[in-house]
Design an enzyme around this catalytic site. Structure first.
Site, short mmCIF file in Angstrom:
data_model
loop_
_atom_site.label_atom_id
_atom_site.label_comp_id
_atom_site.label_asym_id
_atom_site.label_seq_id
_atom_site.Cartn_x
_atom_site.Cartn_y
_atom_site.Cartn_z
N GLY A 100 -4.29 4.21 -13.00
CA GLY A 100 -4.96 4.88 -11.81
C GLY A 100 -4.46 5.50 -10.60
O GLY A 100 -4.84 5.46 -9.58
N TYR A 140 -2.91 0.71 -11.25
CA TYR A 140 -1.56 1.55 -11.32
C TYR A 140 -0.20 0.90 -11.19
O TYR A 140 -0.17 -0.28 -10.63
CB TYR A 140 -1.75 2.78 -10.41
CG TYR A 140 -2.13 2.25 -8.85
CD1 TYR A 140 -3.02 2.06 -8.29
CD2 TYR A 140 -1.05 1.96 -8.07
CE1 TYR A 140 -3.42 1.82 -7.28
CE2 TYR A 140 -1.10 1.58 -6.82
CZ TYR A 140 -2.42 1.43 -6.40
OH TYR A 140 -2.64 0.85 -5.07
N SER A 193 0.64 -1.03 0.17
CA SER A 193 0.08 0.09 -0.01
C SER A 193 0.92 1.33 0.22
O SER A 193 1.84 1.41 0.79
CB SER A 193 -1.02 0.09 1.23
OG SER A 193 -1.58 1.25 1.28
N LEU A 194 0.55 2.13 -0.96
CA LEU A 194 1.21 3.37 -0.77
C LEU A 194 0.37 4.46 -0.08
O LEU A 194 1.04 5.54 0.02
CB LEU A 194 1.20 4.20 -2.56
CG LEU A 194 2.04 3.17 -3.43
CD1 LEU A 194 1.60 3.77 -4.75
CD2 LEU A 194 3.20 3.29 -3.37
N LYS A 199 -13.88 -3.89 2.00
CA LYS A 199 -14.68 -2.59 1.63
C LYS A 199 -16.28 -3.06 2.14
O LYS A 199 -17.08 -2.21 2.71
CB LYS A 199 -14.70 -2.27 0.48
CG LYS A 199 -13.34 -1.45 0.16
CD LYS A 199 -13.23 -0.88 -1.33
CE LYS A 199 -11.70 -0.48 -1.63
NZ LYS A 199 -11.53 0.31 -2.92
N LEU A 228 -8.12 1.35 -13.87
CA LEU A 228 -7.93 1.65 -12.43
C LEU A 228 -6.78 1.23 -11.92
O LEU A 228 -6.50 1.66 -10.90
CB LEU A 228 -9.33 1.23 -11.69
CG LEU A 228 -10.61 2.05 -11.46
CD1 LEU A 228 -10.71 3.06 -12.69
CD2 LEU A 228 -11.57 1.19 -11.14
P1 NDP Z 1 -13.79 -7.10 -7.67
O1 NDP Z 1 -13.29 -8.28 -7.45
O2 NDP Z 1 -14.99 -6.60 -7.02
O3 NDP Z 1 -14.39 -7.21 -9.22
C1 NDP Z 1 -13.57 -7.67 -10.35
C2 NDP Z 1 -14.45 -7.34 -11.58
O4 NDP Z 1 -13.28 -7.59 -12.76
C3 NDP Z 1 -15.56 -8.28 -11.71
O5 NDP Z 1 -16.41 -7.64 -12.64
C4 NDP Z 1 -15.10 -9.46 -13.03
O6 NDP Z 1 -15.96 -9.96 -13.69
C5 NDP Z 1 -13.95 -8.73 -13.59
N1 NDP Z 1 -12.94 -9.47 -14.19
C6 NDP Z 1 -12.02 -10.27 -13.48
N2 NDP Z 1 -11.19 -11.07 -14.33
C7 NDP Z 1 -11.55 -10.52 -15.61
C8 NDP Z 1 -11.34 -10.93 -16.78
N3 NDP Z 1 -9.95 -11.89 -17.00
N4 NDP Z 1 -11.86 -10.47 -17.94
C9 NDP Z 1 -12.80 -9.73 -17.72
N5 NDP Z 1 -13.63 -9.27 -16.69
C10 NDP Z 1 -12.86 -9.89 -15.39
O7 NDP Z 1 -12.46 -6.07 -7.86
P2 NDP Z 1 -12.67 -4.39 -7.75
O8 NDP Z 1 -13.97 -3.93 -8.50
O9 NDP Z 1 -12.60 -4.20 -6.28
O10 NDP Z 1 -11.14 -3.85 -8.35
C11 NDP Z 1 -11.24 -3.96 -9.62
C12 NDP Z 1 -10.01 -3.24 -10.04
O11 NDP Z 1 -9.93 -1.76 -9.48
C13 NDP Z 1 -8.54 -3.82 -9.35
O12 NDP Z 1 -7.67 -3.73 -10.22
C14 NDP Z 1 -8.25 -2.78 -8.30
O13 NDP Z 1 -6.74 -2.64 -7.90
C15 NDP Z 1 -8.68 -1.41 -8.91
N6 NDP Z 1 -8.94 -0.13 -8.23
C16 NDP Z 1 -8.06 0.80 -8.08
C17 NDP Z 1 -8.38 2.04 -7.22
C18 NDP Z 1 -7.49 3.33 -7.22
O14 NDP Z 1 -7.42 4.12 -6.57
N7 NDP Z 1 -6.88 3.26 -8.44
C19 NDP Z 1 -9.74 1.91 -6.36
C20 NDP Z 1 -10.50 0.90 -6.25
C21 NDP Z 1 -9.94 -0.39 -7.05
P3 NDP Z 1 -17.27 -11.10 -13.16
O15 NDP Z 1 -18.22 -10.65 -12.10
O16 NDP Z 1 -17.39 -11.71 -14.40
O17 NDP Z 1 -16.19 -11.96 -12.01
#
Ligand code: NDP
Length: 267
Positions: A236, A215, A14-15, A65, A213
């Site tokens: 991100g 980074y 974590s940053l 969360k 999103l």
């Molecule tokens: P979740 O685990 O809640 O959701 C993951 C999503 O990704 C689902 O919709 C899933 O689809 C989809 N998914 C996973 N693998 C694949 C794939 N190979 N192909 C297509 N779809 C895929 O994760 P979060 O929503 O919490 O996080 C998502 C991203 O956002 C992460 O990379 C996280 O690090 C980043 N993030 C960045 C932030 C920032 O400040 N920059 C803040 C918050 C998050 P399905 O429903 O079909 O499983």
């Protein structure tokens, strides 16, 4: 002295401590900010111990969360619509739950990257926790439409229904994405974490602003965007710093400068 922390599992990467320490130096606010590794199945005990030892608030990252949403005794509108909490402020006997992810993304897009979202067609890939957090702040910017596309189509349809009252939305499976270009594509899937790119039609990236999103590295989505004539490709990191700034202001009332922190993390 504000006693703060971030809970996650894993948490080593974590940053947030670096970012909040820079905010504190800039604003002259004294803080302590620690990383706390909570057991995957017992966030509530860890958080309760921290609260009982006297704290002003804390951040919550993956995978807690949803647990933090349940722990909060009062919720902001952002947290309520996101059904997820990434920031808790202690206010007397109240635990106020907020979600700063979406506003952080919008601040990065509009203030740092100078992108006006009004009237734009935005394609959001993914329907997980991050998408739940960004939809309301995005819709508040009055885009022409927000299209939610997910590998599991039913989750995208559900979000379309949940958020329809805030603006024009549609929800469908990734395979339904057409080759028609859109204005902005936001990759809110976790595919980049596995080194993968969601399987979608290439034409939609043509001339689009493509924002991942994730980074910290050139992601498969960023490489795909560049290879398919995107106008701009961004990670991100700016969102991470912007969401932290909103948390910092929520706790301390002081608004930090984000650009210098983003620049220092990129250098
Ligand atoms: P979740 O685990 O809640 O959701 C993951 C999503 O990704 C689902 O919709 C899933 O689809 C989809 N998914 C996973 N693998 C694949 C794939 N190979 N192909 C297509 N779809 C895929 O994760 P979060 O929503 O919490 O996080 C998502 C991203 O956002 C992460 O990379 C996280 O690090 C980043 N993030 C960045 C932030 C920032 O400040 N920059 C803040 C918050 C998050 P399905 O429903 O079909 O499983």
């Amino acid at each position: 002295m504000y006693k703060l922390a971030v809970f996650g599992n894993p948490i080593n990467h974590s940053l947030s401590p670096i970012i909040h320490t820079q905010f504190a130096e800039q604003t002259g606010v004294k803080i302590s900010y620690e990383k706390i590794l909570a057991p995957v199945d017992d966030f509530i005990s860890s958080a309760t111990d921290f609260i009982n030892n006297g704290t002003n608030g804390f951040n919550i990252t993956v995978p807690f969360k949803l647990d933090a949403f349940k722990l909060a005794t009062k919720l902001t509108l952002n947290a309520k619509t996101a059904k997820a909490v990434n920031t808790i402020k202690i206010d007397g006997d109240k635990l106020i739950g907020e979600n700063t992810d979406g506003a952080g993304l919008v601040n990065d897009l509009t203030n740092n990257l100078n992108i006006d979202l009004k009237g734009k067609i935005i394609l959001v890939l993914g329907a997980g926790g991050a998408t739940q957090g960004i939809l309301l702040p995005l819709l508040n910017q009055q885009p022409r439409r927000v299209m939610i596309a997910n590998r599991t189509a039913i989750k995208a349809s559900k979000l379309k229904h949940d958020f329809a009252k805030y603006g024009k939305t549609c929800g469908f499976g990734l395979e339904k994405i057409k080759h028609n270009p859109v204005d902005i594509i936001i990759n809110a899937t976790s595919a980049s974490l596995d080194g993968k790119m969601p399987d979608i039609a290439k034409g939609c990236a043509n001339g689009a602003i493509c924002y991942d999103l994730m980074y910290g590295q050139q992601t498969p989505f960023m490489n795909w965007s560049k290879a398919n004539n995107a106008k701009m490709t961004v990670d991100g990191l700016g969102m991470l710093v912007e969401q932290a700034a909103i948390s910092f202001e929520f706790w301390t009332g002081k608004k930090p400068d984000t650009k210098s922190v983003i620049d220092s993390l990129r250098s």
